[in-house]
Design an enzyme around this catalytic site. Structure first.
Site, mmCIF file in Angstrom:
data_model
loop_
_atom_site.group_PDB
_atom_site.id
_atom_site.type_symbol
_atom_site.label_atom_id
_atom_site.label_comp_id
_atom_site.label_asym_id
_atom_site.label_seq_id
_atom_site.Cartn_x
_atom_site.Cartn_y
_atom_site.Cartn_z
ATOM 1 N N LYS A 52 0.857 -1.105 -0.036
ATOM 2 C CA LYS A 52 -0.100 -0.194 -0.012
ATOM 3 C C LYS A 52 0.763 1.252 0.073
ATOM 4 O O LYS A 52 0.250 2.335 -0.521
ATOM 5 C CB LYS A 52 -1.059 0.112 1.235
ATOM 6 C CG LYS A 52 -2.099 -1.023 1.131
ATOM 7 C CD LYS A 52 -3.155 -0.720 0.137
ATOM 8 C CE LYS A 52 -4.352 -1.459 0.286
ATOM 9 N NZ LYS A 52 -5.358 -1.091 -0.590
ATOM 10 N N ASP A 108 -8.796 -0.625 6.369
ATOM 11 C CA ASP A 108 -8.960 -2.131 7.114
ATOM 12 C C ASP A 108 -7.524 -2.470 7.785
ATOM 13 O O ASP A 108 -7.246 -3.471 8.226
ATOM 14 C CB ASP A 108 -9.340 -3.193 6.054
ATOM 15 C CG ASP A 108 -10.750 -3.392 5.849
ATOM 16 O OD1 ASP A 108 -11.538 -3.108 7.017
ATOM 17 O OD2 ASP A 108 -11.161 -3.250 4.888
#
Length: 379
Positions: free
Chosen positions: A76, A113
């Protein structure tokens, strides 16, 4: 390898003939140069696992290991770093007054998340900005603590991921705040597009690493875990922007409890699904990104959904082979197994164009450290 604990079954599956003929524009070439210049940047490994190729009756299997990307245990950071760079550059260009004025620190707001929020928080800390991260119900406390350790403000939301996104979008309307979200909706598409561009570095690395391993024409199949679909959009963009040559088949993998892309593909329209509990927390998303959807609809060859037990088995098997992978990253292997084994496997192999000499790349999007406390029995 772990022993099989249940009889073969037909997995939730959808295939779209003709996806390999679809084409789109490529990602900007300067993204990879930007990442290469970041402190601590190194190439993440592409590891060949012959035992998996033997198990599944294909030529070669490689795993792109994202367990340590720019000091974080997931891919990410690629999207967050590029998007924040573009956001801050745009704000600087629009700042009033002489150089240096109108450029006070901003608050980068996001919902997560786990991995995306930590990447945004790390990027904010590195650049002297603030971060406010909204976390939905069900994220492990140690993952929340890891975000807070990046000096981010963390707000825990008593609801699912989509509710955390809504709360983050509301918070980002405050002065000197900007939303850095990896899912798009009508009216919010520019920042998610930058995040997708950031992920293109991963795909470009795979090309070079495969060529060094004697596979200059690229893979026959890429398996990509899917939450809202931003990484899958980057993968589709990369492999469907090639003007010629052999086209790779692209397979998306989701939890059975949150298979929003699979259902959307099946219905031929963007739809949401109610989500349940899953060890694949980073994939527990109920609505695909509106920005990603046209790419997934037209560029994916197939979608499959997997169980927690399948993901947990893949985590253990990859660990035994020396690859650190969390349940979301290991979903790629679980999806490959679901596609190539069990009832109807011959038809699924044909849909993916796979034979005994095929080369498959699994995108293991996170390391085991990205999911602290996750039980490997799927509970």
């Amino acid at each position: 390898m772990s022993d099989k604990t249940s009889p073969p079954r037909t997995p939730p599956w959808h295939a779209r003939p003709g996806a390999r003929a679809w084409r789109c524009a490529p990602a900007p070439a300067q993204v990879r140069e930007f990442h290469a210049a970041l402190p601590g940047h190194t190439l993440t490994p592409l590891t060949e696992l012959p035992s998996l190729a033997d198990e599944l009756g294909i030529g070669r299997v490689f795993v792109k290991d994202e367990s340590d990307r720019l000091g974080l245990p997931a891919f990410k950071a690629l999207g967050a770093s590029w998007a924040v760079h573009r956001v801050l550059a745009a704000r600087a260009a629009d700042a009033p007054g002489p150089q240096g004025q109108g450029r006070d620190p901003v608050t980068l707001v996001t919902a997560t998340d786990g991995n995306h929020g930590r990447a945004v928080a790390r990027t904010a800390r590195r650049l002297g900005q603030r971060a406010h991260v909204f976390v939905p119900q069900g994220v492990h406390p140690q993952a929340v603590a890891a975000i807070a350790a990046e000096r981010a403000r963390v707000t825990e939301v008593p609801g699912p991921y989509d509710e955390a996104v809504r709360r983050a979008a509301e918070a980002a309307t405050a002065p000197d705040a900007v939303l850095v979200q990896d899912t798009a909706w009508r009216g919010y598409e520019q920042v998610p597009a930058w995040i997708v561009e950031g992920y293109s570095t991963l795909c470009a690395e795979v090309d070079d690493q495969l060529a060094a391993a004697g596979v200059p024409d690229g893979p026959g199949l890429v398996c990509v875990p899917v939450g809202v679909g931003s990484l899958a959009q980057a993968v589709v963009t990369h492999y469907r922007s090639r003007p010629s040559g052999r086209a790779a088949a692209l397979l998306s993998v989701e939890p059975e409890t949150a298979a929003c892309v699979l259902l959307s593909l099946t219905r031929g329209a963007l739809v949401g699904v109610p989500t349940g509990d899953t060890i694949m927390a980073g994939l527990n998303c109920g609505t695909p990104s509106s920005l990603a959807w046209p790419y997934l609809r037209d560029g994916l060859d197939a979608a499959v959904a997997v169980t927690d037990a399948g993901s947990a088995r893949a985590v253990a098997d990859l660990a035994a082979l020396g690859v650190s992978s969390g349940p979301c990253g290991a979903a790629a292997l679980a999806g490959l197994r679901a596609a190539l084994t069990g009832a109807g496997a011959a038809q699924r192999r044909t849909a993916l164009g796979l034979g005994p000499a095929s080369v498959v790349v699994l995108l293991s999007t996170e390391g085991a450290a990205a999911n602290p406390g996750t039980a490997l029995n799927g509970s």
